[in-house]
Design a protein around this motif. Sequence first.
Motif, PDB file in Angstrom:
ATOM      1  N   MET A 110      66.061  12.497   5.698  1.00 12.33           N
ATOM      2  CA  MET A 110      64.714  12.672   4.791  1.00 12.33           C
ATOM      3  C   MET A 110      64.430  11.254   4.028  1.00 12.33           C
ATOM      4  N   GLU A 111      65.427  10.534   3.673  1.00  8.00           N
ATOM      5  CA  GLU A 111      64.999   8.944   3.291  1.00  8.00           C
ATOM      6  C   GLU A 111      63.983   8.375   4.289  1.00  8.00           C
ATOM      7  N   ALA A 112      64.442   8.555   5.558  1.00  6.99           N
ATOM      8  CA  ALA A 112      63.472   7.590   6.496  1.00  6.99           C
ATOM      9  C   ALA A 112      61.815   8.522   6.667  1.00  6.99           C
ATOM     10  N   LEU A 113      62.127   9.744   6.560  1.00  6.72           N
ATOM     11  CA  LEU A 113      60.829  10.454   6.487  1.00  6.72           C
ATOM     12  C   LEU A 113      60.054  10.212   5.626  1.00  6.72           C
ATOM     13  N   ASP A 114      60.722   9.938   4.151  1.00  4.17           N
ATOM     14  CA  ASP A 114      59.965   9.766   2.880  1.00  4.17           C
ATOM     15  C   ASP A 114      59.338   8.520   2.903  1.00  4.17           C
ATOM     16  N   ILE A 115      60.126   7.422   3.511  1.00  5.45           N
ATOM     17  CA  ILE A 115      59.487   5.923   3.659  1.00  5.45           C
ATOM     18  C   ILE A 115      58.313   6.103   4.654  1.00  5.45           C
ATOM     19  N   ILE A 116      58.244   7.010   5.850  1.00  4.13           N
ATOM     20  CA  ILE A 116      57.159   7.011   6.424  1.00  4.13           C
ATOM     21  C   ILE A 116      56.081   7.796   6.089  1.00  4.13           C
ATOM     22  N   SER A 124      53.957   9.396  -3.552  1.00  2.00           N
ATOM     23  CA  SER A 124      55.203   8.362  -3.667  1.00  2.00           C
ATOM     24  C   SER A 124      56.325   9.098  -2.784  1.00  2.00           C
ATOM     25  N   GLU A 125      57.455   8.363  -2.651  1.00  3.03           N
ATOM     26  CA  GLU A 125      58.526   8.740  -1.980  1.00  3.03           C
ATOM     27  C   GLU A 125      58.990  10.076  -2.985  1.00  3.03           C
ATOM     28  N   ASN A 126      60.046  10.905  -2.262  1.00  2.00           N
ATOM     29  CA  ASN A 126      60.602  11.774  -2.926  1.00  2.00           C
ATOM     30  C   ASN A 126      59.402  13.248  -3.257  1.00  2.00           C
ATOM     31  N   SER A 127      58.335  12.962  -3.077  1.00  2.00           N
ATOM     32  CA  SER A 127      57.434  14.019  -3.308  1.00  2.00           C
ATOM     33  C   SER A 127      57.218  15.092  -2.121  1.00  2.00           C
ATOM     34  N   PHE A 128      57.924  14.670  -0.829  1.00  2.00           N
ATOM     35  CA  PHE A 128      57.972  15.474   0.457  1.00  2.00           C
ATOM     36  C   PHE A 128      58.958  16.567   0.418  1.00  2.00           C
ATOM     37  N   LYS A 129      58.682  17.576   1.033  1.00  2.00           N
ATOM     38  CA  LYS A 129      59.637  18.741   1.369  1.00  2.00           C
ATOM     39  C   LYS A 129      59.678  18.866   2.776  1.00  2.00           C
ATOM     40  N   TYR A 130      61.031  19.068   3.472  1.00  2.00           N
ATOM     41  CA  TYR A 130      61.134  19.186   4.939  1.00  2.00           C
ATOM     42  C   TYR A 130      62.029  20.317   5.066  1.00  2.00           C
ATOM     43  N   SER A 131      61.386  21.038   6.135  1.00  2.00           N
ATOM     44  CA  SER A 131      62.348  22.505   6.339  1.00  2.00           C
ATOM     45  C   SER A 131      63.446  21.918   7.102  1.00  2.00           C
ATOM     46  N   ARG A 132      64.415  22.798   7.062  1.00  2.00           N
ATOM     47  CA  ARG A 132      65.740  22.552   7.753  1.00  2.00           C
ATOM     48  C   ARG A 132      65.746  22.229   9.139  1.00  2.00           C
ATOM     49  N   ASP A 133      64.876  23.311   9.647  1.00  2.00           N
ATOM     50  CA  ASP A 133      64.704  23.226  11.151  1.00  2.00           C
ATOM     51  C   ASP A 133      63.989  21.795  11.587  1.00  2.00           C
ATOM     52  N   ALA A 134      62.892  21.495  10.800  1.00  2.00           N
ATOM     53  CA  ALA A 134      62.270  20.053  11.191  1.00  2.00           C
ATOM     54  C   ALA A 134      63.167  19.015  11.178  1.00  2.00           C
ATOM     55  N   LEU A 135      64.241  19.004  10.110  1.00  2.00           N
ATOM     56  CA  LEU A 135      65.115  17.956   9.764  1.00  2.00           C
ATOM     57  C   LEU A 135      66.130  17.785  11.015  1.00  2.00           C
ATOM     58  N   SER A 136      66.384  19.234  11.527  1.00  2.00           N
ATOM     59  CA  SER A 136      67.346  19.238  12.648  1.00  2.00           C
ATOM     60  C   SER A 136      66.713  18.761  13.968  1.00  2.00           C
ATOM     61  N   SER A 137      65.304  19.130  13.994  1.00  2.00           N
ATOM     62  CA  SER A 137      64.947  18.703  15.432  1.00  2.00           C
ATOM     63  C   SER A 137      64.327  17.123  15.439  1.00  2.00           C
ATOM     64  N   VAL A 138      64.303  16.701  14.603  1.00  2.00           N
ATOM     65  CA  VAL A 138      63.631  15.180  14.374  1.00  2.00           C
ATOM     66  C   VAL A 138      64.814  14.340  14.665  1.00  2.00           C
ATOM     67  N   LEU A 139      64.363  13.033  15.417  1.00  2.00           N
ATOM     68  CA  LEU A 139      65.048  12.206  15.506  1.00  2.00           C
ATOM     69  C   LEU A 139      64.671  10.821  14.967  1.00  2.00           C
ATOM     70  N   ILE A 140      65.443  10.259  13.860  1.00  2.00           N
ATOM     71  CA  ILE A 140      65.140   8.960  13.305  1.00  2.00           C
ATOM     72  C   ILE A 140      66.005   7.914  14.147  1.00  2.00           C
ATOM     73  N   ILE A 141      64.921   6.834  14.105  1.00  2.00           N
ATOM     74  CA  ILE A 141      65.479   5.470  14.837  1.00  2.00           C
ATOM     75  C   ILE A 141      65.273   4.537  13.548  1.00  2.00           C
ATOM     76  N   LYS A 142      66.478   3.962  13.268  1.00  2.00           N
ATOM     77  CA  LYS A 142      66.651   2.873  12.377  1.00  2.00           C
ATOM     78  C   LYS A 142      66.604   1.576  13.113  1.00  2.00           C
ATOM     79  N   VAL A 143      65.594   0.731  12.938  1.00  2.00           N
ATOM     80  CA  VAL A 143      65.979  -0.817  13.605  1.00  2.00           C
ATOM     81  C   VAL A 143      66.124  -1.851  12.445  1.00  2.00           C
ATOM     82  N   GLU A 144      67.255  -2.420  12.510  1.00  2.00           N
ATOM     83  CA  GLU A 144      67.589  -3.587  11.642  1.00  2.00           C
ATOM     84  C   GLU A 144      67.028  -4.775  12.353  1.00  2.00           C
ATOM     85  N   ILE A 145      66.005  -5.074  11.341  1.00  2.00           N
ATOM     86  CA  ILE A 145      65.230  -6.355  11.984  1.00  2.00           C
ATOM     87  C   ILE A 145      66.497  -7.774  11.910  1.00  2.00           C
ATOM     88  N   GLU A 146      66.350  -8.224  13.130  1.00  2.00           N
ATOM     89  CA  GLU A 146      66.964  -9.730  13.199  1.00  2.00           C
ATOM     90  C   GLU A 146      66.295 -10.843  13.092  1.00  2.00           C
TER      91      GLU A 146
END
Length: 155
Positions: A110-116, A124-146
């Motif tokens: 949810m945090e990652a999707l809010d940022i996107i 603003s962030e925190n103003s979005f709602k995501y269904s449980r199904d959507a959250l289960s089926s999405v994959l979030i990739i976090k890239v730590e920039i080096e």
Amino acid sequence: MRRIDKEIKDPELIQKILKQAKVCRIALCIDGKPYIVPMNFGYHDKILYLHSATEGRKIDILRKNSNICFEVDIKTQLVTSGNPCKWGMRYLSVIGSGKAHFIDNIEGKMEALDIIMAKYSSKSENSFKYSRDALSSVLIIKVEIENITGKKSGY
Ligand SMILES: Cc1cc2nc3c(=O)[nH]c(=O)nc-3n(C[C@H](O)[C@H](O)[C@H](O)COP(=O)(O)OP(=O)(O)OC[C@H]3O[C@@H](n4cnc5c(N)ncnc54)[C@H](O)[C@@H]3O)c2cc1C
């Protein structure tokens, strides 16, 4: 960088480019062969956030090799001239690299999707709602920039 005069040294400008860019091209590598995909993305505090389906070629590669190189650009503009050797592009661009990790937990997704979402909408962030199904089926990739560099031409 060969053209040191074009290097962006200001970290704030690099962040601005990352905030303004709409498309991020991520480069992956498997068996010595490159694969590149354009994606939407979010950026916060030296981290890129990408969202994806859970399957597909990029995910197969990332599961075996988590190294990512990425590129974004803004304000691209063709420069023309009577002399073909004087044509060029004006641009502001950023190239970086880092390690990809998958975010599995619901809160992290949810945090990652809010940022996107905040990046692409006027909300603003925190103003979005995501269904449980959507959250289960999405994959979030976090890239730590080096590593990250910025380059400008014509600006
Ligand atoms: C502007 C833009 C924004 C996008 N944003 C996202 C995003 O935020 N999240 C997301 O998951 N996807 C996004 N996509 C789609 C993304 O580029 C990929 O098509 C998608 O992620 C599937 O990638 P994959 O490796 O799983 O491909 P697969 O479905 O496994 O297919 C692999 C094969 O299809 C070809 N292929 C895959 N993608 C493309 C493409 N874009 N163009 C041409 N050929 C392709 C490859 O050459 C490869 O051989 C975006 C595309 C564009 C153009």
